[in-house]
Design a protein around this motif. Sequence first.
Motif, PDB file in Angstrom:
ATOM      1  N   GLN A 248      17.107 -46.010  20.806  1.00 26.00           N
ATOM      2  CA  GLN A 248      16.847 -44.653  21.266  1.00 26.00           C
ATOM      3  C   GLN A 248      16.058 -44.678  22.573  1.00 26.00           C
ATOM      4  O   GLN A 248      15.481 -45.703  22.943  1.00 26.00           O
ATOM      5  N   PRO A 249      15.994 -43.548  23.291  1.00 23.67           N
ATOM      6  CA  PRO A 249      15.177 -43.492  24.510  1.00 23.67           C
ATOM      7  C   PRO A 249      13.696 -43.559  24.166  1.00 23.67           C
ATOM      8  O   PRO A 249      13.262 -43.118  23.099  1.00 23.67           O
ATOM      9  N   GLN A 250      12.916 -44.093  25.098  1.00 21.97           N
ATOM     10  CA  GLN A 250      11.462 -44.098  24.968  1.00 21.97           C
ATOM     11  C   GLN A 250      10.856 -43.775  26.336  1.00 21.97           C
ATOM     12  O   GLN A 250      11.237 -44.380  27.335  1.00 21.97           O
ATOM     13  N   LEU A 251       9.952 -42.831  26.353  1.00 27.97           N
ATOM     14  CA  LEU A 251       9.257 -42.438  27.586  1.00 27.97           C
ATOM     15  C   LEU A 251       7.793 -42.804  27.425  1.00 27.97           C
ATOM     16  O   LEU A 251       7.060 -42.165  26.671  1.00 27.97           O
ATOM     17  N   ARG A 252       7.345 -43.818  28.168  1.00 25.68           N
ATOM     18  CA  ARG A 252       6.010 -44.374  27.937  1.00 25.68           C
ATOM     19  C   ARG A 252       5.202 -44.535  29.226  1.00 25.68           C
ATOM     20  O   ARG A 252       4.371 -45.433  29.348  1.00 25.68           O
ATOM     21  N   LEU A 253       5.427 -43.654  30.184  1.00 23.23           N
ATOM     22  CA  LEU A 253       4.688 -43.788  31.441  1.00 23.23           C
ATOM     23  C   LEU A 253       3.214 -43.440  31.282  1.00 23.23           C
ATOM     24  O   LEU A 253       2.377 -43.951  32.023  1.00 23.23           O
ATOM     25  N   THR A 254       2.899 -42.583  30.330  1.00 25.75           N
ATOM     26  CA  THR A 254       1.482 -42.305  30.060  1.00 25.75           C
ATOM     27  C   THR A 254       0.780 -43.592  29.659  1.00 25.75           C
ATOM     28  O   THR A 254      -0.324 -43.899  30.138  1.00 25.75           O
ATOM     29  N   HIS A 255       1.411 -44.343  28.774  1.00 21.83           N
ATOM     30  CA  HIS A 255       0.859 -45.632  28.345  1.00 21.83           C
ATOM     31  C   HIS A 255       0.739 -46.591  29.528  1.00 21.83           C
ATOM     32  O   HIS A 255      -0.292 -47.258  29.701  1.00 21.83           O
ATOM     33  N   ILE A 256       1.767 -46.667  30.357  1.00 22.58           N
ATOM     34  CA  ILE A 256       1.751 -47.597  31.488  1.00 22.58           C
ATOM     35  C   ILE A 256       0.635 -47.237  32.454  1.00 22.58           C
ATOM     36  O   ILE A 256      -0.080 -48.113  32.961  1.00 22.58           O
TER      37      ILE A 256
ATOM     38  N   THR B  19      16.859 -53.055  29.907  1.00 18.72           N
ATOM     39  CA  THR B  19      16.662 -52.986  31.357  1.00 18.72           C
ATOM     40  C   THR B  19      16.926 -51.576  31.891  1.00 18.72           C
ATOM     41  O   THR B  19      16.003 -50.871  32.285  1.00 18.72           O
ATOM     42  N   ASN B  20      18.181 -51.123  31.892  1.00 13.11           N
ATOM     43  CA  ASN B  20      18.481 -49.780  32.392  1.00 13.11           C
ATOM     44  C   ASN B  20      17.796 -48.695  31.585  1.00 13.11           C
ATOM     45  O   ASN B  20      17.363 -47.680  32.135  1.00 13.11           O
ATOM     46  N   SER B  21      17.712 -48.885  30.281  1.00  9.75           N
ATOM     47  CA  SER B  21      17.119 -47.865  29.416  1.00  9.75           C
ATOM     48  C   SER B  21      15.639 -47.660  29.701  1.00  9.75           C
ATOM     49  O   SER B  21      15.058 -46.645  29.298  1.00  9.75           O
ATOM     50  N   VAL B  22      15.018 -48.612  30.373  1.00 12.56           N
ATOM     51  CA  VAL B  22      13.594 -48.497  30.723  1.00 12.56           C
ATOM     52  C   VAL B  22      13.407 -48.524  32.237  1.00 12.56           C
ATOM     53  O   VAL B  22      12.358 -48.916  32.736  1.00 12.56           O
ATOM     54  N   ALA B  23      14.420 -48.066  32.972  1.00 12.46           N
ATOM     55  CA  ALA B  23      14.355 -48.093  34.436  1.00 12.46           C
ATOM     56  C   ALA B  23      13.181 -47.274  34.956  1.00 12.46           C
ATOM     57  O   ALA B  23      12.518 -47.658  35.931  1.00 12.46           O
TER      58      ALA B  23
ATOM     59  N   TYR C 177      24.626 -41.488  33.016  1.00 14.01           N
ATOM     60  CA  TYR C 177      24.068 -42.546  32.156  1.00 14.01           C
ATOM     61  C   TYR C 177      23.132 -41.916  31.129  1.00 14.01           C
ATOM     62  O   TYR C 177      23.221 -42.173  29.926  1.00 14.01           O
ATOM     63  N   TRP C 178      22.212 -41.083  31.608  1.00 13.91           N
ATOM     64  CA  TRP C 178      21.244 -40.449  30.717  1.00 13.91           C
ATOM     65  C   TRP C 178      21.871 -39.312  29.925  1.00 13.91           C
ATOM     66  O   TRP C 178      21.496 -39.063  28.760  1.00 13.91           O
ATOM     67  N   TYR C 179      22.814 -38.612  30.509  1.00 14.88           N
ATOM     68  CA  TYR C 179      23.547 -37.574  29.786  1.00 14.88           C
ATOM     69  C   TYR C 179      24.198 -38.158  28.533  1.00 14.88           C
ATOM     70  O   TYR C 179      24.047 -37.610  27.436  1.00 14.88           O
ATOM     71  N   HIS C 180      24.895 -39.262  28.699  1.00 17.77           N
ATOM     72  CA  HIS C 180      25.561 -39.868  27.544  1.00 17.77           C
ATOM     73  C   HIS C 180      24.554 -40.471  26.566  1.00 17.77           C
ATOM     74  O   HIS C 180      24.778 -40.460  25.348  1.00 17.77           O
TER      75      HIS C 180
END
Length: 909
Positions: A529-537, A560-564, A717-720
């Motif tokens: 699944q997608p993960q958004l972790r820029l707050t953590h970074i 790789t792409n999923s965490v671009a 890419y993200w749409y799909h």
Amino acid sequence: MTVFLRYHLKVLVSLLIIFTLLSISQTYALSIAYPNAAASLEEQAAKEVSRYTFLRTGTAPKLKEVKGYNDLPNGDVIVVAKNASPIITELKVEYGNVDAPDSDDRMGYIIKSIRKDNRNILVITGANTYATLNAAYRFAELLGCHFNLAGDIIPDKKISYPLNISGYDEKSQPWFEMRGNLPFYNFTAGPDTWNTADYISFITQQAKMGLNFFGLHYYGRCSAPGELEGPEPHLWMGHKNDVNHDGTIKPEGAYKSYWASSFRSGGNENEDGELEHIWGEQPVRVSNFTSGTNKLFENDHFSSEAIGSKEPQTPEEMATVFNNVGALLNESFTHAKRLGVKTAIGHESPMGFEPGNPEFEAHIIEEDWIHSCLPEVQKRMRDVYGFTLPTRRGKKNEKFVKALYEGMFTRIMRTHPLDYYWAWTYECWAYNTHKPSREQIEAVADDYRYCNEVMKKIKAPFKMATFGWMVGSLESGNSLEFDDDLSKDVPFGTLWDMADGPEGIKKVIESGRKGWSSCWYEEDWGLTQPQLRLTHIYTEAAAALNAGGTQAWIAKHWRTNSVAHASAAHAQLSWDNRVSVSDPMPSIADGTKKIPIFNPFDTAIEDRPLEFKKWITDFYQNWAKANFGPERAKELGSLLAKADQMGEPKSVRKGIKGAVPKTARGLPSSIIEFYPEDGDPSSEDDESFQNSLQLYKEFCKYKNDIVGAGNIDRYMYWYHFFKGQIEYAKLAIYRGAYEDEETRNPKLKNKIIRTWNKMMNHETQRIRNGNEIAIIAHLQRSVWDHIFRDQLEIEEISTAYDGASALRAMPEISQIYMNENFEQKVLFIGNGKITDAKMHYRKLGSKDAFKRIDLIKVGNNIMKTELVKPTEDFEYYLTGIIGGKTVTYPVTGGSTPGSINKTVITVEK
């Protein structure tokens, strides 16, 4: 005025116009100069400036070697050279003799416009050759290019040529000496299936992003008795006499080793006589895959080419795996060394004897054993080389372990370059209620000392470091547990949040030792699944600075792409230390003010620092603009920034609008399980279910607003990905209903099959490189086979692919070495026969017609390019027909002036 005077006046005016035009053309002509005695990286930096200028404008400036200023060509010039070059010494007088920053081994660069002798000169220089290459890539970013770990992003709309090279005034120094990646082995979704080209591509992209560390963790057979984790083939253990002079392993010294593949097993039986598999990933056959995805693989198996097509059985086969992986590491790490990317591999300590800890029931090790050294190696060390297997700490253990280290280091030195050998403490060793005894702590201390002593004895060309999920013996001891066991030149590192807090890396640095900290682009339970972790970074960057400035800041991840977005943020924060050339460089203390620290787990969104709130919104909006174009960058960026700030993926039952919903769980990552009796949704019409998917639906509604072939392709890419996640969440509901015998029926089974097929069609359409293909294999094995086929006994499948046709080439290859072939894997996505598959290529910057060669059939829908030893930099695009539909790679590619093709430069080894 006489006719004679009028005639001569016209001639004079004409001549003045001609001279003026010539003067203007000389002023605004553009060339790129580099020193005639340049190191290969300086020449490459110059080539990169030319390449990305070409990609943005359609014109490639000419390159010229020069001795000094007087050799510069006429007109405007970009000068690319390291700071110590004579030509930079001449030119930096024009900007106050300011040197590129280089304090604390943090090498920076300068990009500065000057006006001299009635023309513009742009200086691109770094503190050394590596930083000069960093500067060249930064210039590409300033032209509008964008880099991630999977490839380059070039804006659809070109800019005019020649470039205006006035007005540049930037000096930068990274916050950390080393910043880079830890792609983690163990699951199909990770780097386990990479080939040599994938490693080289990844490392090449790291250099473009200003990242310069590439580390690999190693799993042995198990961290604790009864587990199955490896062993993995990138680290061999044994006696030095089992290593040939060329670094290859003798068959008698080999044993079974594994990366994730379709055939990896492990073969252990549990107490019930059932076969258990490494990380729970059972062997599969690609021909049984659903939704037409079997055509995405050239064979009926998947694996890294280095480990072959089946589990090794004979000693010769086992040795071949180690030797092939050794060759892979040699080629990859040699490439890394040339680009200034530091490399690291290592084991989990202790290598030898580890005492059990029966006094603490919760501890992971309760009985004495030999920890990392494999049983096969133990037997050979005893029976062939006469060692007594240790049953306690002491001299016998020291002799045994040091002999192993000498063998391992001998093999490394004969096989591939290496910068750091890092010894890890294993997961849960001293935290999560696991409290090691004093004897267990001293066993690790012994191991660290033996490792360091052997390195020094044999004069190993690499350094030692220590690493682990937490530094030292935190949280049951202290971060400086091993401070008196190792010399101060050995850095201590951690994977834990906030650099282990005030008692962690901060104390390490205050003691006079280098500290390494980390961030996580993603968690392993959520690889489907997608993960958004820029707050953590962001908070990890702040923690690394607040600790006093770590030497290294390392990101753990699988995809790789999923965490671009995450890798881009990691790189941006690492270099977020930019000023005008005349200004002093900010200190680490200044950095703590620019990137203020806060704990995201206990700080409400509204209470977080204003600097962070502005940064995360600006970052996501700029990232969206770079990837999807300006039309909806503000809306899309704000949407992602809001979701990121809401933290880890949220339970679907909570129905939180705008958050990332949690659809995955477990190891290996699989589909979430809903429990309606506990409040989970039982129907896709439930309000909580629909609310939880709001982020995905909002993102996808902008589909028709995106402009430009490249922008649309990146958006899709993200749409799909997000559309597939909506189907994935529905599957979780259907799964729960099908598990209940009262609601199980053929209609529901068909709904499961259809929904799975929709999801897989979306997954197929987001393929951009081999990592997405690995994700498809992961989903087929860990979700469809394990859950729906094995547990729910659904044998029927759909084999139909109903998505769009496409052509993809992978991995991104943007540079090759001279006298090497250009080869690239090519995938046709779609149904039907593949015909007229061609590669079109020509010299970079040329206006000549493209030459054409046929693509070579490999298997199923896989083909490959093969251009034999090209001698010049070149651009190319690929075309073909599948099922009557013409497809092109890249989607922006072609032979028209507005086309944006892929480019490759040739460089010296």
